[in-house]
Design a protein around this motif. Sequence first.
Motif, PDB file in Angstrom:
ATOM      1  N   SER A   1      49.852  -5.513  14.429  1.00 40.31           N
ATOM      2  CA  SER A   1      49.518  -4.621  15.535  1.00 40.31           C
ATOM      3  C   SER A   1      50.365  -4.897  16.775  1.00 40.31           C
ATOM      4  O   SER A   1      50.584  -4.012  17.580  1.00 40.31           O
ATOM      5  CB  SER A   1      48.033  -4.754  15.887  1.00 40.31           C
ATOM      6  N   LEU A   2      50.850  -6.110  16.919  1.00 42.27           N
ATOM      7  CA  LEU A   2      51.652  -6.458  18.096  1.00 42.27           C
ATOM      8  C   LEU A   2      53.049  -5.842  18.028  1.00 42.27           C
ATOM      9  O   LEU A   2      53.583  -5.397  19.037  1.00 42.27           O
ATOM     10  CB  LEU A   2      51.748  -7.979  18.220  1.00 42.27           C
ATOM     11  N   LEU A   3      53.628  -5.783  16.849  1.00 42.73           N
ATOM     12  CA  LEU A   3      55.001  -5.297  16.689  1.00 42.73           C
ATOM     13  C   LEU A   3      55.081  -3.818  16.339  1.00 42.73           C
ATOM     14  O   LEU A   3      56.128  -3.204  16.481  1.00 42.73           O
ATOM     15  CB  LEU A   3      55.708  -6.113  15.605  1.00 42.73           C
ATOM     16  N   ASN A   4      53.980  -3.233  15.902  1.00 41.74           N
ATOM     17  CA  ASN A   4      53.950  -1.836  15.494  1.00 41.74           C
ATOM     18  C   ASN A   4      54.061  -0.920  16.711  1.00 41.74           C
ATOM     19  O   ASN A   4      53.418  -1.148  17.727  1.00 41.74           O
ATOM     20  CB  ASN A   4      52.650  -1.561  14.743  1.00 41.74           C
ATOM     21  N   CYS A   5      54.884   0.112  16.593  1.00 39.56           N
ATOM     22  CA  CYS A   5      55.070   1.118  17.648  1.00 39.56           C
ATOM     23  C   CYS A   5      55.485   0.504  18.979  1.00 39.56           C
ATOM     24  O   CYS A   5      55.061   0.966  20.039  1.00 39.56           O
ATOM     25  CB  CYS A   5      53.816   1.961  17.818  1.00 39.56           C
ATOM     26  N   LEU A   6      56.305  -0.511  18.937  1.00 38.57           N
ATOM     27  CA  LEU A   6      56.835  -1.081  20.173  1.00 38.57           C
ATOM     28  C   LEU A   6      57.629  -0.017  20.917  1.00 38.57           C
ATOM     29  O   LEU A   6      57.570   0.089  22.132  1.00 38.57           O
ATOM     30  CB  LEU A   6      57.703  -2.297  19.855  1.00 38.57           C
ATOM     31  N   TYR A   7      58.356   0.783  20.167  1.00 37.79           N
ATOM     32  CA  TYR A   7      59.015   1.970  20.696  1.00 37.79           C
ATOM     33  C   TYR A   7      58.286   3.177  20.107  1.00 37.79           C
ATOM     34  O   TYR A   7      57.748   3.100  19.004  1.00 37.79           O
ATOM     35  CB  TYR A   7      60.495   2.004  20.297  1.00 37.79           C
TER      36      TYR A   7
ATOM     37  N   GLY B   1      57.382   1.485  11.353  1.00 42.52           N
ATOM     38  CA  GLY B   1      57.850   0.565  10.330  1.00 42.52           C
ATOM     39  C   GLY B   1      57.417   0.954   8.935  1.00 42.52           C
ATOM     40  O   GLY B   1      57.396   0.131   8.030  1.00 42.52           O
ATOM     41  N   LYS B   2      57.091   2.209   8.741  1.00 41.81           N
ATOM     42  CA  LYS B   2      56.641   2.678   7.438  1.00 41.81           C
ATOM     43  C   LYS B   2      57.760   3.320   6.630  1.00 41.81           C
ATOM     44  O   LYS B   2      57.615   3.527   5.431  1.00 41.81           O
ATOM     45  CB  LYS B   2      55.490   3.671   7.590  1.00 41.81           C
ATOM     46  N   ARG B   3      58.866   3.642   7.304  1.00 44.82           N
ATOM     47  CA  ARG B   3      60.019   4.227   6.621  1.00 44.82           C
ATOM     48  C   ARG B   3      61.252   3.410   6.970  1.00 44.82           C
ATOM     49  O   ARG B   3      61.369   2.888   8.068  1.00 44.82           O
ATOM     50  CB  ARG B   3      60.308   5.653   7.088  1.00 44.82           C
ATOM     51  N   THR B   4      62.170   3.359   6.049  1.00 42.08           N
ATOM     52  CA  THR B   4      63.411   2.662   6.323  1.00 42.08           C
ATOM     53  C   THR B   4      64.284   3.519   7.243  1.00 42.08           C
ATOM     54  O   THR B   4      64.348   4.733   7.072  1.00 42.08           O
ATOM     55  CB  THR B   4      64.156   2.323   5.020  1.00 42.08           C
ATOM     56  N   PRO B   5      64.940   2.910   8.222  1.00 44.57           N
ATOM     57  CA  PRO B   5      65.781   3.693   9.130  1.00 44.57           C
ATOM     58  C   PRO B   5      67.095   4.142   8.490  1.00 44.57           C
ATOM     59  O   PRO B   5      67.750   5.029   9.001  1.00 44.57           O
ATOM     60  CB  PRO B   5      66.042   2.749  10.298  1.00 44.57           C
ATOM     61  N   ASN B   6      67.456   3.543   7.377  1.00 42.97           N
ATOM     62  CA  ASN B   6      68.694   3.892   6.698  1.00 42.97           C
ATOM     63  C   ASN B   6      68.425   4.983   5.665  1.00 42.97           C
ATOM     64  O   ASN B   6      67.756   4.742   4.669  1.00 42.97           O
ATOM     65  CB  ASN B   6      69.273   2.652   6.016  1.00 42.97           C
TER      66      ASN B   6
ATOM     67  N   LEU C   1      52.153  -8.244  25.012  1.00 46.34           N
ATOM     68  CA  LEU C   1      51.442  -9.504  24.824  1.00 46.34           C
ATOM     69  C   LEU C   1      50.559  -9.818  26.032  1.00 46.34           C
ATOM     70  O   LEU C   1      49.395 -10.196  25.876  1.00 46.34           O
ATOM     71  CB  LEU C   1      52.433 -10.636  24.577  1.00 46.34           C
ATOM     72  N   GLN C   2      51.077  -9.629  27.231  1.00 47.36           N
ATOM     73  CA  GLN C   2      50.279  -9.872  28.435  1.00 47.36           C
ATOM     74  C   GLN C   2      49.093  -8.917  28.514  1.00 47.36           C
ATOM     75  O   GLN C   2      47.988  -9.321  28.901  1.00 47.36           O
ATOM     76  CB  GLN C   2      51.154  -9.746  29.683  1.00 47.36           C
ATOM     77  N   SER C   3      49.295  -7.677  28.140  1.00 49.75           N
ATOM     78  CA  SER C   3      48.201  -6.706  28.158  1.00 49.75           C
ATOM     79  C   SER C   3      47.117  -7.085  27.155  1.00 49.75           C
ATOM     80  O   SER C   3      45.922  -7.003  27.455  1.00 49.75           O
ATOM     81  CB  SER C   3      48.720  -5.311  27.822  1.00 49.75           C
ATOM     82  N   ARG C   4      47.528  -7.519  26.000  1.00 43.89           N
ATOM     83  CA  ARG C   4      46.546  -7.902  24.985  1.00 43.89           C
ATOM     84  C   ARG C   4      45.784  -9.161  25.386  1.00 43.89           C
ATOM     85  O   ARG C   4      44.588  -9.272  25.132  1.00 43.89           O
ATOM     86  CB  ARG C   4      47.240  -8.111  23.643  1.00 43.89           C
ATOM     87  N   LEU C   5      46.472 -10.110  26.006  1.00 42.94           N
ATOM     88  CA  LEU C   5      45.790 -11.317  26.470  1.00 42.94           C
ATOM     89  C   LEU C   5      44.792 -10.987  27.577  1.00 42.94           C
ATOM     90  O   LEU C   5      43.689 -11.536  27.616  1.00 42.94           O
ATOM     91  CB  LEU C   5      46.798 -12.360  26.936  1.00 42.94           C
ATOM     92  N   ALA C   6      45.171 -10.089  28.482  1.00 37.85           N
ATOM     93  CA  ALA C   6      44.258  -9.667  29.540  1.00 37.85           C
ATOM     94  C   ALA C   6      43.039  -8.958  28.948  1.00 37.85           C
ATOM     95  O   ALA C   6      41.904  -9.182  29.386  1.00 37.85           O
ATOM     96  CB  ALA C   6      44.983  -8.746  30.530  1.00 37.85           C
TER      97      ALA C   6
END
Length: 104
Positions: free
Chosen positions: A7-13, A18-23, A91-96
């Motif tokens: 959940s931390l790395l998903n949809c960072l942008y 991360g469900k499809r390969t970018p290539n 990360l800061q938002s989740r810790l808060a």
Amino acid sequence: DLLSPGSLLNCLYPGDHGKRTPNPANQFQFDKVGILTLSDYVTDLGHPYVWVQKLGGLHFPKDQPQHTVTADNSLSASHMEMTMKLLRTRLQSRLALHKQFASL
């Protein structure tokens, strides 16, 4: 659960699940060896996030498959600072949020 890598790395942008390969060439390779869905292999290989590919200096065009991909250091360097800021903010938002839950 708030700090799990999934959940931390998903949809960072936006839209980078991360469900499809970018290539786009990978889909042809998958068809060739009989892989129907990438999601069956995510636990073994990990999520192919676009932001990770850019940190590595890789860029894949959207419209046509590409046979060779070269790493571009300038792409990686320009993308690194923004990605680190996004990760730090998340990360800061989740810790808060975790602190607020704990105080309740």
